[in-house]
Write an enzyme that holds these catalytic residues in place. Structure first.
Site, PDB file in Angstrom:
ATOM      1  N   CYS A  61     -14.724 -35.670 -22.631  1.00 17.56           N
ATOM      2  CA  CYS A  61     -16.474 -36.260 -22.522  1.00 17.56           C
ATOM      3  C   CYS A  61     -16.634 -37.692 -22.897  1.00 17.56           C
ATOM      4  CB  CYS A  61     -17.349 -35.757 -21.537  1.00 17.56           C
ATOM      5  SG  CYS A  61     -16.657 -34.266 -20.513  1.00 17.56           S
ATOM      6  N   ASN A 111     -14.319 -25.380 -25.527  1.00 20.14           N
ATOM      7  CA  ASN A 111     -13.225 -26.348 -25.604  1.00 20.14           C
ATOM      8  C   ASN A 111     -12.930 -27.437 -26.156  1.00 20.14           C
ATOM      9  OD1 ASN A 111     -16.408 -27.144 -24.686  1.00 20.14           O
ATOM     10  ND2 ASN A 111     -15.589 -29.433 -24.737  1.00 20.14           N
ATOM     11  N   HIS A 126      -9.525 -28.382 -12.301  1.00 24.96           N
ATOM     12  CA  HIS A 126      -8.991 -29.359 -12.805  1.00 24.96           C
ATOM     13  C   HIS A 126      -8.205 -29.091 -14.195  1.00 24.96           C
ATOM     14  CE1 HIS A 126     -11.168 -31.907 -15.764  1.00 24.96           C
ATOM     15  NE2 HIS A 126     -12.082 -31.019 -14.970  1.00 24.96           N
ATOM     16  N   GLN A 132     -12.963 -23.460 -19.220  1.00 20.84           N
ATOM     17  CA  GLN A 132     -12.021 -22.803 -20.268  1.00 20.84           C
ATOM     18  C   GLN A 132     -11.146 -21.462 -20.100  1.00 20.84           C
ATOM     19  OE1 GLN A 132     -10.345 -25.801 -21.346  1.00 20.84           O
ATOM     20  NE2 GLN A 132     -12.138 -27.231 -21.078  1.00 20.84           N
ATOM     21  N   THR A 150     -19.079 -29.131 -13.992  1.00 21.16           N
ATOM     22  CA  THR A 150     -20.721 -30.289 -14.225  1.00 21.16           C
ATOM     23  C   THR A 150     -21.471 -29.912 -13.009  1.00 21.16           C
ATOM     24  OG1 THR A 150     -19.571 -31.953 -15.200  1.00 21.16           O
ATOM     25  CG2 THR A 150     -21.374 -32.167 -14.591  1.00 21.16           C
ATOM     26  N   SER A 190     -14.052 -24.845 -13.026  1.00 19.06           N
ATOM     27  CA  SER A 190     -13.867 -25.559 -12.582  1.00 19.06           C
ATOM     28  C   SER A 190     -12.348 -26.360 -12.913  1.00 19.06           C
ATOM     29  CB  SER A 190     -14.030 -27.005 -13.408  1.00 19.06           C
ATOM     30  OG  SER A 190     -12.892 -28.109 -13.425  1.00 19.06           O
ATOM     31  N   THR A 203     -20.080 -31.831   3.275  1.00 16.44           N
ATOM     32  CA  THR A 203     -19.361 -30.794   3.792  1.00 16.44           C
ATOM     33  C   THR A 203     -18.722 -30.728   3.042  1.00 16.44           C
ATOM     34  OG1 THR A 203     -19.866 -33.205   5.809  1.00 16.44           O
ATOM     35  CG2 THR A 203     -17.502 -31.809   5.486  1.00 16.44           C
TER      36      THR A 203
HETATM   37  C1  LIG Z   1     -16.329 -26.065 -21.279  1.00 17.27           C
HETATM   38  C2  LIG Z   1     -16.866 -26.959 -20.048  1.00 17.27           C
HETATM   39  N1  LIG Z   1     -17.666 -26.715 -19.260  1.00 17.27           N
HETATM   40  C3  LIG Z   1     -17.432 -27.841 -18.245  1.00 17.27           C
HETATM   41  C4  LIG Z   1     -17.442 -29.109 -17.777  1.00 17.27           C
HETATM   42  C5  LIG Z   1     -17.394 -29.860 -16.887  1.00 17.27           C
HETATM   43  O1  LIG Z   1     -16.230 -29.903 -15.591  1.00 17.27           O
HETATM   44  P1  LIG Z   1     -15.841 -30.639 -15.468  1.00 17.27           P
HETATM   45  O2  LIG Z   1     -15.293 -32.174 -15.854  1.00 17.27           O
HETATM   46  O3  LIG Z   1     -15.215 -29.945 -14.346  1.00 17.27           O
HETATM   47  O4  LIG Z   1     -17.414 -31.567 -14.590  1.00 17.27           O
HETATM   48  C6  LIG Z   1     -15.923 -29.141 -19.137  1.00 17.27           C
HETATM   49  C7  LIG Z   1     -14.871 -30.366 -18.892  1.00 17.27           C
HETATM   50  O5  LIG Z   1     -14.644 -30.783 -19.819  1.00 17.27           O
HETATM   51  C8  LIG Z   1     -15.890 -27.790 -19.919  1.00 17.27           C
HETATM   52  O6  LIG Z   1     -14.461 -28.213 -20.759  1.00 17.27           O
END
Ligand SMILES: Cc1ncc(COP(=O)(O)O)c(C=O)c1O
Length: 379
Positions: free
Chosen positions: A321, A149, A200, A178, A70, A198, A236
């Site tokens: 989300c 996603n 995670h 993704q 994000t 990202s 940091t």
């Molecule tokens: C395509 C895509 N972009 C951005 C994000 C956001 O990533 P983060 O959860 O690390 O903020 C996601 C998370 O679901 C995603 O699937």
């Protein structure tokens, strides 16, 4: 438990947890400190930076650590428009972007930017012709995601990149959250200027990610303060999380080939059993093998998600989300699906820790649950 919601997030590898925990205990110094402990922390962050850069065919100095996807998306978009809006106020994205891109474009539209939202076809693919026709002298940014996603469509990133080389004023941003680590990405051959990742989503820690920013391209910072990350992202550095991200990257890349082979077989198996059921519509069948989306028309997503959970199978409705919002999927509507199909979308997403047992259990659960619910609800 059969966890098949890996596009929402993934379980961190044991080695990632050990790395992060070891780092918190031993390498807790501030990487900006001048003493030896600070130097150790800095070295760890620099090693990780190099690993990320190598995977993207980039240089370490082109990697900016962020708190996740994000932030990387927000930094890329705001960073370009805040710096270059005097060159033009037209920006382009697609109708199927993640909210962390889509909603930023909507906000910029309210603030006076002209925004083109590229449409997608029934497979969730944008058209290069529509993109080319949308470009004007005022265009400063094109942001198109790599892998969607919700239903896994893969956009023609290299083709878009090549098209945009004819428009040197335009920055090309790719949300690769993704795809990164699962599909090889080469920012050079794909002609990408900015790219978000990202940790995670590939079995790394939550709260850490990165933005690739092409050398000699400048953007405005979002966070101002200590001047870290070449002044583009003050704060940091979260060195333990950065080390965890690098560990996850290393393990995931080693597993990539077998992962893609296995998920291809598993997706085919799941599709075969789904198509034997009534009132099923597959969404984005041609996308990546590790994401499968279908609508069970007449059954709201939430009902099926809960029923599958009772069978110890964990899937999701739409993007994590937005899955708590009781509305049809914006992505499925954009693909031309009817409202009844867009409120009944289910996403099954596989990760590096998914097993054949998870898939066969999921198949059985779908075969049990869907006809039973359809009988009760009389759809
Ligand atoms: C395509 C895509 N972009 C951005 C994000 C956001 O990533 P983060 O959860 O690390 O903020 C996601 C998370 O679901 C995603 O699937």
């Amino acid at each position: 438990m059969h966890y098949l919601d890996n596009s929402a997030t993934t379980k961190p590898y044991k080695a990632v947890i050990e790395t992060v925990s070891w780092m918190f205990e031993h390498t807790y110094a501030n990487p900006a400190s001048l003493h030896g402990l600070g130097f150790q922390a800095e070295q760890t962050a620099e090693d990780a930076r190099k690993k990320l850069a190598d995977e993207l065919h980039a240089k370490p100095s082109e990697i900016i650590f962020t708190s996740g996807g994000t932030e990387a998306n927000n930094l890329a978009i705001h960073g370009v428009v805040n710096r270059y809006q005097n060159r033009g106020k037209h920006i382009i994205t697609s109708t199927i972007e993640h909210d962390s891109v889509y909603e930023v474009f909507q906000k910029l539209e309210q603030e006076g930017f002209a925004v083109t939202y590229l449409s997608v076809d029934e497979n969730g693919m944008i058209s290069l012709e529509e993109l080319q026709a949308s470009l004007t002298n005022e265009t400063i940014l094109v942001s198109v995601m790599h892998v969607n996603n919700e239903m896994g469509a893969v956009q023609p990133i290299a083709e878009i990149g090549h098209l945009l080389t004819g428009y040197p004023k335009v920055f090309f941003h790719v949300d690769a959250v993704q795809s990164f680590t699962k599909i090889p990405i080469d920012v050079q051959t794909m002609k990408i200027d900015l790219l978000s990742v990202s940790a995670h989503k590939f079995h790394g820690p939550k709260g850490i990610g990165a933005l690739y920013l092409r050398k000699n391209k400048q953007i405005a910072p979002l966070l101002i303060g200590g001047g870290q990350e070449m002044g583009i992202r003050s704060g940091t550095l979260a060195v333990p999380l950065i080390a965890g991200m690098a560990k996850a990257l290393e393990i995931t890349i080693a597993k990539r080939e077998s992962f893609l082979q296995n998920t291809h077989i598993w997706k085919t198996e799941l599709l075969t059993s789904l198509t034997s059921l009534k009132r099923i519509r597959i969404n984005g069948e041609k996308g990546v093998p590790y994401i499968l989306n279908f609508s069970c028309v007449g059954l709201k997503s939430e009902v099926l998600v809960r029923a599958l959970e009772d069978e110890t199978v964990f899937v999701s409705s739409k993007s994590a989300c937005s899955s708590k919002k009781e509305s049809p999927s914006r992505v499925l509507l954009a693909m031309g699906r009817k409202r009844s199909e867009a409120i009944s979308g289910i996403r099954i997403s596989m990760g590096m820790l998914t097993t054949a047992t998870d898939i066969s259990h999921c198949q059985k659960a779908l075969q049990n649950v869907i006809p039973t619910l359809q009988q009760w609800i009389k759809v």
